[in-house]
Design an enzyme around this catalytic site. Sequence first.
Site, short mmCIF file in Angstrom:
data_model
loop_
_atom_site.label_atom_id
_atom_site.label_comp_id
_atom_site.label_asym_id
_atom_site.label_seq_id
_atom_site.Cartn_x
_atom_site.Cartn_y
_atom_site.Cartn_z
N HIS A 146 -46.05 14.35 6.43
CA HIS A 146 -44.70 14.66 6.94
C HIS A 146 -44.79 15.60 8.15
O HIS A 146 -44.09 15.41 9.15
CB HIS A 146 -43.86 15.37 5.87
CG HIS A 146 -43.52 14.54 4.66
ND1 HIS A 146 -43.83 14.93 3.38
CD2 HIS A 146 -42.87 13.34 4.53
CE1 HIS A 146 -43.38 14.02 2.52
NE2 HIS A 146 -42.80 13.04 3.19
N LYS A 169 -35.08 9.04 -7.42
CA LYS A 169 -36.18 9.99 -7.65
C LYS A 169 -35.77 11.22 -8.43
O LYS A 169 -34.73 11.81 -8.18
CB LYS A 169 -36.75 10.42 -6.30
CG LYS A 169 -37.53 9.31 -5.65
CD LYS A 169 -38.28 9.77 -4.45
CE LYS A 169 -39.05 8.62 -3.85
NZ LYS A 169 -39.65 8.96 -2.57
N SER A 194 -46.11 11.77 -1.96
CA SER A 194 -45.75 12.96 -2.74
C SER A 194 -46.02 12.77 -4.23
O SER A 194 -46.43 13.71 -4.91
CB SER A 194 -44.28 13.32 -2.49
OG SER A 194 -44.12 13.64 -1.13
N ARG A 242 -46.32 4.16 6.52
CA ARG A 242 -47.73 4.32 6.19
C ARG A 242 -48.46 2.99 6.15
O ARG A 242 -49.57 2.86 6.58
CB ARG A 242 -47.89 5.02 4.84
CG ARG A 242 -47.57 6.48 4.89
CD ARG A 242 -47.35 7.02 3.52
NE ARG A 242 -46.25 6.31 2.87
CZ ARG A 242 -45.91 6.44 1.62
NH1 ARG A 242 -46.61 7.23 0.84
NH2 ARG A 242 -44.90 5.78 1.12
#
Length: 160
Positions: free
Chosen positions: A18, A42, A129, A91
């Site tokens: 990030h 989440k 994460s 990514r």
Amino acid sequence: MSTLAIYPGSFDPVTLGHVDIVERSLGLFDEVIVLIAESSQKKGLFSISEKKEHLQDVFKHEKRVIIDVWPGLLMEYAGKKKANAIVRGLRAVSDFEYEFQMAAMNKRLRPSIDTIFMMTSEKYYFVSSHLVREIASLGGALTDIVPPVIEKRLKEKFKK
Ligand code: COA
């Protein structure tokens, strides 16, 4: 006129991947708002106020980075701030479908604001994460994956 980008995410926790996207965004925009937004899918490890404190700490030397929190629609916030763009990192190909859907939906909600994608730097392709949380929960080292202050916070979290 100065330019503003918003980099939204859940940042649970913020990783060096990030940080890399924010630093590169500063090469394109005068200011970047790192926005702690909510993803309905989440469940978090850190609270919103902890995440805000982490991000403020990580970017404390960068005057052009602003940390903010928004519980509502991203595009409502972007409109209020008169942002020029939303920035997201990609990514791998697997990120594309989810990001494409979100960007298309956001464009429909506010057609004047585009989403710009940046390829994540090669060294952070594998970072996410949830893996960071898992490694931290099992006592693994996270050097070169998260900023030192975040590694410390993770250790504290899992000591409790
Ligand atoms: N390097 C390393 N990891 C990266 C990365 C990078 N450059 N970019 C993203 N990631 C990882 C994150 O660590 C995260 O990992 P995880 O899934 O294991 O937690 C994952 O990629 C995606 O996280 P993030 O970039 O934080 O995005 P998100 O999918 O959690 O957030 C929001 C999505 C919050 C931006 C989105 O839900 C939103 O805009 N919410 C506001 C409400 C709204 O407007 N909803 C309508 C949307 S159309």
